[in-house]
Design a protein around this motif. Structure first.
Motif, PDB file in Angstrom:
ATOM      1  N   LEU A  26     -12.072 117.571  18.558  1.00  9.60           N
ATOM      2  CA  LEU A  26     -13.428 117.454  18.019  1.00  9.60           C
ATOM      3  C   LEU A  26     -14.417 118.145  18.950  1.00  9.60           C
ATOM      4  N   PRO A  27     -15.434 118.803  18.404  1.00 10.90           N
ATOM      5  CA  PRO A  27     -16.487 119.375  19.265  1.00 10.90           C
ATOM      6  C   PRO A  27     -17.154 118.256  20.060  1.00 10.90           C
ATOM      7  N   GLU A  28     -17.548 118.546  21.293  1.00 10.59           N
ATOM      8  CA  GLU A  28     -18.127 117.498  22.129  1.00 10.59           C
ATOM      9  C   GLU A  28     -19.458 116.970  21.607  1.00 10.59           C
ATOM     10  N   ASP A  29     -20.119 117.722  20.717  1.00  7.93           N
ATOM     11  CA  ASP A  29     -21.400 117.262  20.195  1.00  7.93           C
ATOM     12  C   ASP A  29     -21.279 116.624  18.799  1.00  7.93           C
ATOM     13  N   ILE A  30     -20.071 116.284  18.397  1.00  8.08           N
ATOM     14  CA  ILE A  30     -19.873 115.622  17.108  1.00  8.08           C
ATOM     15  C   ILE A  30     -20.564 114.257  17.131  1.00  8.08           C
ATOM     16  N   THR A  31     -21.079 113.829  15.996  1.00  4.96           N
ATOM     17  CA  THR A  31     -21.743 112.531  15.940  1.00  4.96           C
ATOM     18  C   THR A  31     -20.908 111.544  15.129  1.00  4.96           C
ATOM     19  N   GLU A  32     -21.180 110.257  15.356  1.00  3.90           N
ATOM     20  CA  GLU A  32     -20.507 109.226  14.584  1.00  3.90           C
ATOM     21  C   GLU A  32     -20.812 109.393  13.101  1.00  3.90           C
ATOM     22  N   GLY A  33     -22.045 109.771  12.783  1.00  4.97           N
ATOM     23  CA  GLY A  33     -22.425 109.975  11.390  1.00  4.97           C
ATOM     24  C   GLY A  33     -21.611 111.071  10.723  1.00  4.97           C
ATOM     25  N   ASN A  34     -21.374 112.182  11.440  1.00  5.77           N
ATOM     26  CA  ASN A  34     -20.551 113.266  10.897  1.00  5.77           C
ATOM     27  C   ASN A  34     -19.143 112.771  10.589  1.00  5.77           C
ATOM     28  N   LEU A  35     -18.576 112.037  11.538  1.00  6.15           N
ATOM     29  CA  LEU A  35     -17.213 111.542  11.359  1.00  6.15           C
ATOM     30  C   LEU A  35     -17.127 110.510  10.237  1.00  6.15           C
ATOM     31  N   GLU A  36     -18.103 109.622  10.195  1.00  9.37           N
ATOM     32  CA  GLU A  36     -18.084 108.590   9.155  1.00  9.37           C
ATOM     33  C   GLU A  36     -18.172 109.223   7.770  1.00  9.37           C
ATOM     34  N   HIS A  37     -18.989 110.253   7.642  1.00  6.27           N
ATOM     35  CA  HIS A  37     -19.110 110.955   6.361  1.00  6.27           C
ATOM     36  C   HIS A  37     -17.785 111.620   5.980  1.00  6.27           C
ATOM     37  N   LEU A  38     -17.189 112.348   6.911  1.00  8.01           N
ATOM     38  CA  LEU A  38     -15.950 113.070   6.634  1.00  8.01           C
ATOM     39  C   LEU A  38     -14.799 112.114   6.328  1.00  8.01           C
ATOM     40  N   PHE A  39     -14.602 111.123   7.185  1.00  9.43           N
ATOM     41  CA  PHE A  39     -13.455 110.233   7.022  1.00  9.43           C
ATOM     42  C   PHE A  39     -13.684 109.177   5.953  1.00  9.43           C
ATOM     43  N   GLY A  40     -14.937 108.888   5.628  1.00  6.87           N
ATOM     44  CA  GLY A  40     -15.250 107.943   4.569  1.00  6.87           C
ATOM     45  C   GLY A  40     -14.861 108.440   3.189  1.00  6.87           C
ATOM     46  N   GLN A  41     -14.586 109.726   3.067  1.00 11.17           N
ATOM     47  CA  GLN A  41     -14.149 110.289   1.793  1.00 11.17           C
ATOM     48  C   GLN A  41     -12.717 109.891   1.457  1.00 11.17           C
ATOM     49  N   HIS A  42     -12.011 109.315   2.428  1.00 14.32           N
ATOM     50  CA  HIS A  42     -10.592 109.015   2.248  1.00 14.32           C
ATOM     51  C   HIS A  42     -10.291 107.518   2.254  1.00 14.32           C
TER      52      HIS A  42
END
Length: 106
Positions: A26-42
């Motif tokens: 993961l890029p070091e500047d990734i945010t929790e919001g970005n991850l929650e959006h991406l992984f919440g699709q599954h």
């Protein structure tokens, strides 16, 4: 009052089915919001924890906890080595996370 059902003890004798995934590259500047959006699709994401880069490489990791093991498996199938967050960084690696008693007790 009974909102959410099996909060913690509701494993139903499932033998510790893992519902967490470990995500790396993961890029070091990734945010929790970005991850929650991406992984919440599954599946329904119950929580996530960003882990700081190790060894000064500049790449982060995360642990994402799903409500069900099916959500974790769907994320692995859809994203593991197939999804690139930033062009040129390479695809993210998504795999089942090792058991963690701290999270299992939550």
């Amino acid at each position: 009052v009974g909102d959410g059902g099996g909060g913690g003890g509701g494993g139903g004798g499932g033998g510790g089915k893992v519902s967490r995934v470990h995500v790396s590259n993961l890029p070091e500047d990734i945010t929790e919001g970005n991850l929650e959006h991406l992984f919440g699709q599954h599946g329904n994401v119950l929580g996530l924890q960003l882990l700081p880069p190790r060894g000064g490489r500049g790449l982060s990791c995360a642990i994402i906890r799903y409500e069900t093991s099916a959500g974790a498996e769907a994320a692995i199938t859809a994203l593991n080595e197939k999804h690139e967050l930033r062009p040129g960084d390479g695809p993210i690696v998504v795999k089942l996370a090792r058991p963690n008693p701290r999270w299992d007790a939550a």
